[in-house]
Design an enzyme around this catalytic site. Structure first.
Site, short mmCIF file in Angstrom:
data_model
loop_
_atom_site.label_atom_id
_atom_site.label_comp_id
_atom_site.label_asym_id
_atom_site.label_seq_id
_atom_site.Cartn_x
_atom_site.Cartn_y
_atom_site.Cartn_z
N GLY A 15 0.82 -1.20 0.00
CA GLY A 15 0.00 0.00 0.00
C GLY A 15 0.86 1.25 0.00
N ARG A 25 13.40 10.38 -3.17
CA ARG A 25 14.25 11.55 -3.41
C ARG A 25 15.54 11.47 -2.60
NH1 ARG A 25 14.77 16.30 -0.50
NH2 ARG A 25 15.27 18.21 -1.68
N GLY A 106 5.81 -2.53 3.90
CA GLY A 106 5.53 -3.14 5.20
C GLY A 106 6.16 -4.50 5.35
N GLY A 108 5.27 -7.46 4.39
CA GLY A 108 5.34 -8.25 3.17
C GLY A 108 6.51 -7.84 2.31
N ASP A 131 -0.39 2.49 8.48
CA ASP A 131 -0.93 1.82 9.67
C ASP A 131 -0.01 1.89 10.88
OD1 ASP A 131 -3.12 1.11 8.17
OD2 ASP A 131 -2.44 -0.93 7.78
N ARG A 158 -17.67 17.12 12.29
CA ARG A 158 -18.22 17.53 13.58
C ARG A 158 -19.13 18.74 13.44
NH1 ARG A 158 -17.31 16.73 18.93
NH2 ARG A 158 -15.41 15.50 18.64
N GLU A 227 -11.15 0.04 10.92
CA GLU A 227 -11.76 -0.87 9.95
C GLU A 227 -11.59 -2.32 10.39
OE1 GLU A 227 -9.84 -1.01 6.12
OE2 GLU A 227 -7.89 -0.51 6.97
N HIS A 254 -9.81 5.31 1.36
CA HIS A 254 -8.49 5.53 0.79
C HIS A 254 -8.08 6.99 0.70
CE1 HIS A 254 -8.95 1.31 -0.26
NE2 HIS A 254 -7.65 1.28 -0.49
#
Length: 324
Positions: A15, A25, A106, A108, A131, A158, A227, A254
């Site tokens: 992701g 960079r 991450g 993986g 995450d 809100r 989620e 997303h």
């Protein structure tokens, strides 16, 4: 003595996370300063297997530090889980003369780097995921931007929630990891925060907390749910049925992955990219760059993948105490 590292590759995998461009960079600019050429590998390990690769130089990364996403694109690659795909990736590195590979993503991504290192390809992993769930690192690239994006959305939400005396159930990203939900819940004054790490009780954690705030005169409510814990719409329906309070669900989705990275993400990504090149240039391979406190550190990839971190229980207690 001849320089061992003459050419490196850099890729982003899994992701995408805001700040990956800052990492790219920093890698390219630092490599240029060390007289190391850089190949940009597009679409992660898939690009390595399929030869989707470009030459990069100092000017090719002008202006990207302020941009979200990743200029090298990203993908998840099931082929890397096969012996054939792994061998193709290693063969590509040898064919192109890649002396070292920097892989941002991450767990993986790190497992792919670990597998390549066993094939003789020197690798450095850099944690990039919104995450913030990498066990060896206190902080991952993209987390701060994702939190700030969520906060901006919830602050606006809100306004309408308060105007109508509603309850807003907001789902944020972080499947299996509640770091975004907890930090955003504290920052937005949510009356309740539901995390995947802690089983929740509807009566105790939602209804009772709403009643406590109603006693003090509050008539609108923000509830943050990570989620995968429970569906936002399902929870909103349950709340309205139990309390009579008009309840609405909002799934941020997303949108949290996009946007210009914050200062923290730009700086951390830059420091990590510099550190990754420095390791390769010193002949130190098969490491994962990480943040420990306010320091940039690194761990052996095998050690890094064995490490775990847990949600801060003190923060959970604080969130409950100050949200009434």
């Amino acid at each position: 003595m001849d320089k061992q590292i003459r050419r490196i590759g850099v890729l982003t995998s899994g992701g995408e996370a805001p700040g990956m461009n800052a990492l790219i960079r920093a890698v390219v600019r630092t490599a240029s300063a060390h007289d190391i050429s850089v190949l940009g590998i597009r679409r992660g390990y898939s690009g390595l297997i399929n030869g989707d690769i470009i030459e990069m130089a100092a000017r090719s990364v002008d202006g990207i530090i302020r941009k979200g996403g990743t200029m090298l694109y990203t993908a998840r690659c099931k082929e890397m889980l096969t012996d054939e795909g792994l061998q193709k990736a290693a063969d590509t590195c040898r064919y192109l003369g890649i002396d070292g590979l920097i892989c941002c993503g991450g767990d993986g991504t790190f497992r792919g780097a670990q597998a390549l290192s066993r094939k003789g390809v020197p690798c450095i992993g850099v944690p990039g995921t919104i995450d913030n769930d990498i066990g060896c690192s206190d902080y991952t690239i993209g987390f701060d931007t994702a939190c700030n994006t969520a906060i901006e959305c919830i602050d606006k939400l809100r306004d309408t929630t308060q105007s109508h005396d509603r309850c807003s159930v907001v789902e944020v990203m972080g499947h299996h990891a509640g770091y975004i939900a907890l930090n955003v819940g504290i920052a937005t004054g949510a009356v309740a925060v539901l995390l995947p790490e802690i089983p929740f009780d509807f009566e105790r954690d939602i209804l009772e907390r709403m009643r406590q705030t109603q006693v003090t005169g509050k008539k609108h409510f923000i509830i943050i749910v990570s989620e995968g814990v429970v569906g936002a719409q399902e929870l909103a329906n349950q709340i309205q049925a139990a309390t009579g309070v008009d309840s609405r669900a909002t799934v941020l989705g997303h949108i949290q992955r996009g946007g210009s990275p914050t200062v923290r993400d730009r700086v951390n990504a830059s420091l990590m990219g510099y550190h990754a090149i420095d390791l390769l240039d010193k002949g130190i391979y098969n490491r994962v760059v990480a943040v420990s406190g306010d320091k940039i550190v690194d761990y052996d990839v095998n050690v890094a993948l064995s490490m775990h971190k847990t949600i801060d229980r003190d923060m959970i207690d604080i969130a409950k105490a100050i949200s009434i």
